[in-house]
Design an enzyme around this catalytic site. Structure first.
Site, PDB file in Angstrom:
ATOM      1  CB  SER A  69     -16.993 -14.148 -32.666  1.00  0.00           C
ATOM      2  OG  SER A  69     -17.290 -14.765 -33.898  1.00  0.00           O
TER       3      SER A  69
ATOM      4  CD  GLU B  51      -9.648 -13.125 -35.499  1.00  0.00           C
ATOM      5  OE1 GLU B  51     -10.422 -14.068 -35.263  1.00  0.00           O
ATOM      6  OE2 GLU B  51      -9.548 -12.116 -34.782  1.00  0.00           O
TER       7      GLU B  51
ATOM      8  CG  HIS C  18     -12.642 -16.546 -34.611  1.00  0.00           C
ATOM      9  ND1 HIS C  18     -12.723 -15.182 -34.833  1.00  0.00           N
ATOM     10  CD2 HIS C  18     -13.891 -16.917 -34.207  1.00  0.00           C
ATOM     11  CE1 HIS C  18     -13.942 -14.773 -34.582  1.00  0.00           C
ATOM     12  NE2 HIS C  18     -14.674 -15.801 -34.193  1.00  0.00           N
TER      13      HIS C  18
END
Length: 523
Positions: free
Chosen positions: A207, A339, A443
């Site tokens: 991330s 995601e 995610h």
């Protein structure tokens, strides 16, 4: 008091006599002084080691300075303070606490408990959108001991403390990246003392940490500080997550900002805090207490992210990749299948679901001249919600298609290995995923398969544990020699390796592009 000299002899085994490897020390002499860590099962953990001076007072918004040496033995059994930040992942199992500390430039080292040398080194850059998180959120004992590697997790300045930019501020908008480079230099100078190989360092992150790895690949000042790179759910390209979620938000929320965009944001923050004179704004801001500065930055609604066009980042990572101006190292890079679902699990979407009218307007803003095609492709069918449909748009626009372009760009010059984590039943510690957004990996869902999350480590099934072991071995293999085992490189076979509990499969890049409607999102 060093455990290095203790050798435990095993008993007789049949006709031979076997000896265990000597135990690793829990006291290590670094370039700045001796640290004492804690032995925990098959690993030794050293925490709260300073890699720079505290960036406080006059050192706020300056490049990190080398740490001051110390006398005697420094206790390294507790992590250092978190860098100033608000609460991360509010309400999620992995919720992280707020902090107002600026004395936070510390790192942690985890080694196997058996002595060794020349082990591969992983430097993990935590995620959290460049505004929350800490290196101590990850317990690396399992990974280090199981794979016989050294792992370093590091803090770096976040939010306005790490990425504020105002006219005349040397290094403005890049302090968090400078911190990461200082940590990499510390690893170069000290890895051998912990049994690591300073000539075999892998920088990795997920991330916001993945974005950071993108930046370090593109930074001339990071040249030679690492030898391999892992990017998990990063956005090397020029479409930020926030832009994808909120189409039309504009450059204020961009991942990579030129000074012409970043500096006015800093000036506006300064003005809101009473620092209205541009000539003295920096000195004035350095006098604002950390809690007040953090709260003001949070209220501003700005996304404080790296400034490009000078210093650490002469251009955005996407531009650098397209032009071949990146570090020539092997890259393991990938995404998870859905995601966007995590980002629609909060922030008002879950509380106020999208209507068809709102969804259509957002798709139109996002797709521009391809709007009619996008509406036809993403309008939900079979009882799916508009939130679910919008999460697919966000996934494709900000990750799947953007990263496919990154895979293609990286592979022009660098050995590149691409993956998609696709365990449909993977739990997520970073958010409570609403029912209508479940059914695919979201995610951050791959993190507990690789490492142990200090906050919110979920229980995995036997099949998921097996997938985790396979992934850890693959990541460690890449650390050792720059190849993830049998995976094909993107150069040799333009394909993405899908990771599921059923094993690995290859998806052709053209089929991947079609499944994610990448023709709509082509730049």
């Amino acid at each position: 008091m060093r455990r290095a000299g203790v050798v435990i002899l095993a008993g007789l085994l049949g006709a031979g006599c076997a000896a265990e490897l000597p135990a690793a020390p829990n006291e290590v002499t670094t370039a700045d002084g001796v640290v004492r860590g804690s032995v925990s099962g098959d690993a030794v953990v050293y925490q709260g080691i300073p890699f720079a001076q505290p960036p406080v007072g006059a050192l706020r918004w300056t490049a990190p300075k080398p740490p001051q040496p110390w006398q005697g033995v420094r206790d390294a059994t507790q992590p250092g303070p978190r860098c100033a930040q608000g609460v991360g992942q509010p309400g999620a199992p992995g919720e992280t606490p707020a902090s107002d500390s600026e004395d936070c430039l510390y790192l942690n080292v985890t080694t196997p408990s058996t002595a060794g040398t020349k082990r591969p080194v992983l430097v993990w850059v935590h995620g959290g959108g460049l505004r929350s998180g800490a290196g101590s959120d990850y317990d690396m004992r399992r990974f280090a001991a199981e794979q016989d590697v050294v792992v370093v997790t590091t803090n770096y300045r976040l939010g306005a403390f790490g990425f504020l930019d105002v006219p005349g501020l040397d290094g403005g908008g890049q302090f968090g990246l400078l911190d990461q480079q200082a940590a990499l230099r510390w690893v170069r100078d000290n890895a051998a003392a912990f049994g690591g190989d300073p000539g075999n360092v892998t920088v990795a992150g997920e991330s916001g940490g993945g974005d950071s790895v993108c930046a370090q690949l593109a930074s001339p000042e990071a040249a030679g500080l690492f030898h391999r790179a892992v990017i998990q759910s990063g956005t090397c390209g020029d479409t930020s997550v926030v832009e994808a979620i909120l189409p039309g938000a504009g450059p204020v929320l961009a991942a990579w900002k030129p000074a012409a965009v970043a500096e006015p944001l800093g000036v506006a923050l300064a003005g809101s805090l009473g620092c209205t004179d541009p000539a003295t704004a920096v000195d004035c801001l350095r006098g604002v207490p950390a809690p007040q500065l953090r709260e003001g930055a949070d209220k501003s609604g700005a996304y404080y992210s790296p400034t490009i066009g000078r210093g650490v980042l002469p251009e955005s990572p996407g531009q650098a990749i397209a032009g071949g101006a990146i570090a020539r190292v092997p890259v393991l890079t990938g995404i998870v299948e859905a995601e966007g679902a995590l980002f629609l699990s909060s922030g008002g979407f879950a509380e106020k679901p999208l209507t068809e009218e709102t969804f259509t307007g957002m798709v139109t803003a996002a797709a521009g001249p391809r709007a009619a095609e996008a509406i036809a492709a993403y309008t939900p069918k079979g009882g799916a919600t508009f939130n679910n449909a919008w999460s697919r748009v966000v996934t494709d626009r900000a990750w799947s298609c953007a990263n496919l372009r990154v895979f293609q760009g990286l592979s022009a010059e660098n050995p590149t290995y691409a993956y998609e984590f696709a365990d449909a039943s993977a739990p997520n510690a970073l958010a409570v995923i609403p029912e209508d957004l479940r059914g695919k990996a979201t995610h951050g869902a791959e993190l507990p398969y690789l490492f142990t999350l200090v906050r919110g480590q979920p229980a995995l099934t036997a099949e998921q544990e097996e997938l985790g072991r396979s992934m850890r071995a693959t990541w460690a293999g890449f650390m050792r020699d720059g190849t993830p085992g049998p995976w094909p490189s993107f150069q040799d076979k333009a394909a993405i390796t899908r990771l599921t509990t059923g094993g690995t499969t290859q998806v052709d890049a053209d089929d991947f592009a079609a499944a994610h409607h990448c023709d709509i999102w082509a730049r």
